[in-house]
Design a protein around this motif. Structure first.
Motif, short mmCIF file in Angstrom:
data_model
loop_
_atom_site.label_atom_id
_atom_site.label_comp_id
_atom_site.label_asym_id
_atom_site.label_seq_id
_atom_site.Cartn_x
_atom_site.Cartn_y
_atom_site.Cartn_z
N TYR A 1 0.85 -1.19 0.00
CA TYR A 1 0.00 0.00 0.00
C TYR A 1 0.89 1.24 0.00
O TYR A 1 1.94 1.28 0.66
CB TYR A 1 -0.90 0.02 1.23
CG TYR A 1 -1.53 1.37 1.50
CD1 TYR A 1 -2.66 1.79 0.79
CD2 TYR A 1 -0.99 2.23 2.47
CE1 TYR A 1 -3.22 3.05 1.03
CE2 TYR A 1 -1.56 3.47 2.72
CZ TYR A 1 -2.67 3.87 1.99
OH TYR A 1 -3.22 5.10 2.23
N ALA A 2 0.48 2.26 -0.75
CA ALA A 2 1.22 3.52 -0.77
C ALA A 2 0.25 4.68 -0.66
O ALA A 2 -0.81 4.68 -1.29
CB ALA A 2 2.05 3.64 -2.04
N LEU A 3 0.63 5.66 0.13
CA LEU A 3 -0.09 6.92 0.22
C LEU A 3 0.77 7.95 -0.50
O LEU A 3 1.83 8.34 -0.02
CB LEU A 3 -0.31 7.33 1.68
CG LEU A 3 -1.11 8.63 1.91
CD1 LEU A 3 -2.54 8.48 1.41
CD2 LEU A 3 -1.11 8.99 3.39
N THR A 4 0.33 8.37 -1.67
CA THR A 4 1.14 9.21 -2.53
C THR A 4 0.22 10.04 -3.41
O THR A 4 -1.00 10.06 -3.21
CB THR A 4 2.09 8.34 -3.39
OG1 THR A 4 2.89 9.18 -4.22
CG2 THR A 4 1.31 7.38 -4.25
N ASN A 5 0.80 10.75 -4.35
CA ASN A 5 0.04 11.45 -5.38
C ASN A 5 0.61 10.98 -6.70
O ASN A 5 1.68 11.43 -7.11
CB ASN A 5 0.16 12.96 -5.24
CG ASN A 5 -0.73 13.71 -6.22
OD1 ASN A 5 -1.11 13.17 -7.26
ND2 ASN A 5 -1.05 14.95 -5.91
N ILE A 6 -0.07 10.06 -7.37
CA ILE A 6 0.52 9.39 -8.52
C ILE A 6 0.72 10.31 -9.70
O ILE A 6 1.48 10.00 -10.60
CB ILE A 6 -0.34 8.18 -8.97
CG1 ILE A 6 -1.76 8.61 -9.32
CG2 ILE A 6 -0.33 7.10 -7.92
CD1 ILE A 6 -2.62 7.50 -9.86
N GLY A 7 0.06 11.46 -9.69
CA GLY A 7 0.24 12.38 -10.81
C GLY A 7 0.80 13.72 -10.42
O GLY A 7 1.11 14.54 -11.28
N SER A 8 0.92 13.97 -9.12
CA SER A 8 1.41 15.25 -8.62
C SER A 8 0.56 16.41 -9.12
O SER A 8 1.04 17.52 -9.30
CB SER A 8 2.88 15.46 -9.03
OG SER A 8 3.67 14.41 -8.58
N VAL A 9 -0.70 16.15 -9.40
CA VAL A 9 -1.60 17.18 -9.88
C VAL A 9 -2.97 16.98 -9.25
O VAL A 9 -3.24 15.96 -8.64
CB VAL A 9 -1.74 17.13 -11.42
CG1 VAL A 9 -0.44 17.46 -12.10
CG2 VAL A 9 -2.25 15.77 -11.88
N GLY A 10 -3.82 17.97 -9.41
CA GLY A 10 -5.19 17.84 -8.96
C GLY A 10 -5.40 18.41 -7.58
O GLY A 10 -4.47 18.76 -6.85
N ASN A 11 -6.67 18.48 -7.19
CA ASN A 11 -7.01 19.04 -5.89
C ASN A 11 -6.73 18.07 -4.75
O ASN A 11 -6.46 18.48 -3.63
CB ASN A 11 -8.49 19.44 -5.86
CG ASN A 11 -8.79 20.57 -6.83
OD1 ASN A 11 -7.96 21.45 -7.03
ND2 ASN A 11 -9.97 20.55 -7.44
N ALA A 12 -6.81 16.76 -5.04
CA ALA A 12 -6.52 15.78 -4.01
C ALA A 12 -5.02 15.71 -3.77
O ALA A 12 -4.23 15.54 -4.69
CB ALA A 12 -7.04 14.40 -4.44
N LEU A 13 -4.61 15.87 -2.50
CA LEU A 13 -3.20 15.88 -2.20
C LEU A 13 -2.58 14.49 -2.29
O LEU A 13 -1.41 14.36 -2.60
CB LEU A 13 -2.98 16.46 -0.79
CG LEU A 13 -3.36 17.94 -0.61
CD1 LEU A 13 -3.13 18.36 0.82
CD2 LEU A 13 -2.55 18.82 -1.56
N PHE A 14 -3.36 13.45 -2.01
CA PHE A 14 -2.79 12.11 -1.97
C PHE A 14 -3.73 11.10 -2.63
O PHE A 14 -4.94 11.32 -2.75
CB PHE A 14 -2.52 11.68 -0.52
CG PHE A 14 -1.43 12.47 0.13
CD1 PHE A 14 -0.10 12.16 -0.11
CD2 PHE A 14 -1.72 13.52 0.98
CE1 PHE A 14 0.92 12.89 0.48
CE2 PHE A 14 -0.71 14.25 1.58
CZ PHE A 14 0.62 13.93 1.34
#
Length: 356
Positions: free
Chosen positions: A328-341
């Motif tokens: 499991y990973a808590l990340t931002n797979i695109g580094s974009v968008g309003n969702a931080l993670f």
């Protein structure tokens, strides 16, 4: 002659006219795969050694001992898009291995309203249809040990298929190559992506394009260019393993992600930009894993036009038991968008644990 040809294929892309390149072509291939790697901010080029090496560094495939498989699913842009990955790898002999993988990034059930209004000017909702915009990458990788001790080499051939409903589609082809070297608990890795550039050729349905040409009043849209060439990129990695007590192991790695363009990366020039990433993995007897990572060091423009440095932290956990590893990973797979993670899950199978 053979070595001259290989040298030419590697150097030639850097001398092409810069106008032919697209800075953001095939960007879905930069997202990454496997929650274990994403939890470490993708800092795995020197240490990857399982089925997911097909993506991260094909040289790592030499590390597998039996059939392995991997699956990953993630939602993107708050569930609007889906990102899927599946891979399989197997050893050919004691010195070489083979891997294959498929990546799909797509947005499905998009409303096509180009025929919403009929020839009499009436709105007819029955004329609305659905279509998908999807990107696919099919990868085949081969790896083997070189004649030098502790040196592994791998190459990955990829076919890229991109489809935008009935409006347009493209085919692309490219190569990646990687090397890994290990000595005294130190590991080094080099991954060269799109080493001969990745070429995409688009076929546009002009009949469908005519329906949306004047969709924005006063903006007569011209046919887009039908070719894209993706610039080469390099990833350098250095890693070190530590023994912590009797049961714990700590693996640390630093990666330098190099793009041959000027960008908002922390180190940037007209020739190239460098984005570092640091990853840590602590495991308890190769059973339970805790991962941390920091990457995506970018300068962002504030409202007052000042510059501020932003970083992206990542976190991950994993559990491995009898050949089945869940990560499991808590990340931002695109580094974009309003969702931080983003919440990323993946599973890896190693058939060697199931053999009698």
């Amino acid at each position: 002659m053979k070595y001259k040809i290989l040298l030419f294929l590697f150097i030639f892309p850097f001398f092409l006219n810069a106008q032919a390149f697209r800075n953001y072509s095939n960007e879905f291939l930069n997202i990454g795969v496997d929650a274990a790697a994403l939890g470490r901010s993708k800092a795995v080029v020197a240490t990857t050694n399982n089925v997911n090496s097909t993506y991260w560094n094909p040289a790592g495939l030499v590390g597998i001992e039996d059939y392995q498989g991997s699956l990953m699913y993630a939602s993107y842009f708050a569930g609007i898009a889906n990102y899927n990955h599946a891979a399989f790898a197997m050893p050919i002999d004691a010195e070489s291995a083979l891997g294959i993988s498929v990546i799909r990034f797509g947005v499905d059930d998009i409303l096509n309203t180009t025929e919403l209004i009929d020839s009499d000017g009436n709105i007819d909702f029955n004329r609305i249809s659905l279509f998908s915009a999807a990107d696919y990458a099919f990868n085949v990788a081969y790896a083997r040990n070189l004649i030098f001790k502790d040196v592994k080499f791998g190459v990955n051939a990829k076919i890229v298929r991109r489809i935008i409903g009935q409006f347009a589609s493209s085919w692309g082809f490219g190569f990646d190559a990687g090397i890994q070297f290990e000595r005294n608990n130190w590991k080094f890795g080099l991954m060269a992506r799109d080493i001969t550039t990745t070429f995409n050729s688009w076929a546009i349905n002009e009949e469908e394009f005519e329906k949306i040409r004047d969709a924005i009043p006063g903006q007569n849209q011209e046919l887009p260019e039908t070719t894209e060439i993706t610039k080469p990129k390099l990833q350098l990695g250095v890693a070190k393993d530590f023994r912590v007590g009797r049961y714990f192991n700590l693996q640390t790695e630093v990666n330098l992600n190099i793009r041959f363009e000027q960008s908002n990366d922390i180190f940037s020039s007209e020739f190239a930009s460098i984005d570092p990433a640091v990853g840590f993995e602590l495991d308890y007897d190769k059973l339970v894993y805790l991962r941390l990572g920091v990457g995506n060091f970018q300068y962002i423009t504030e409202f007052d036009n000042g510059k501020a440095l932003s970083v992206q932290p990542n976190f991950g956990v994993g559990f491995n038991y009898r050949g089945i590893q869940i990560d499991y990973a808590l990340t931002n797979i695109g580094s974009v968008g309003n969702a931080l993670f983003s919440n990323i899950f993946s599973i890896t199978f190693d058939y060697s644990f199931f053999r009698p």
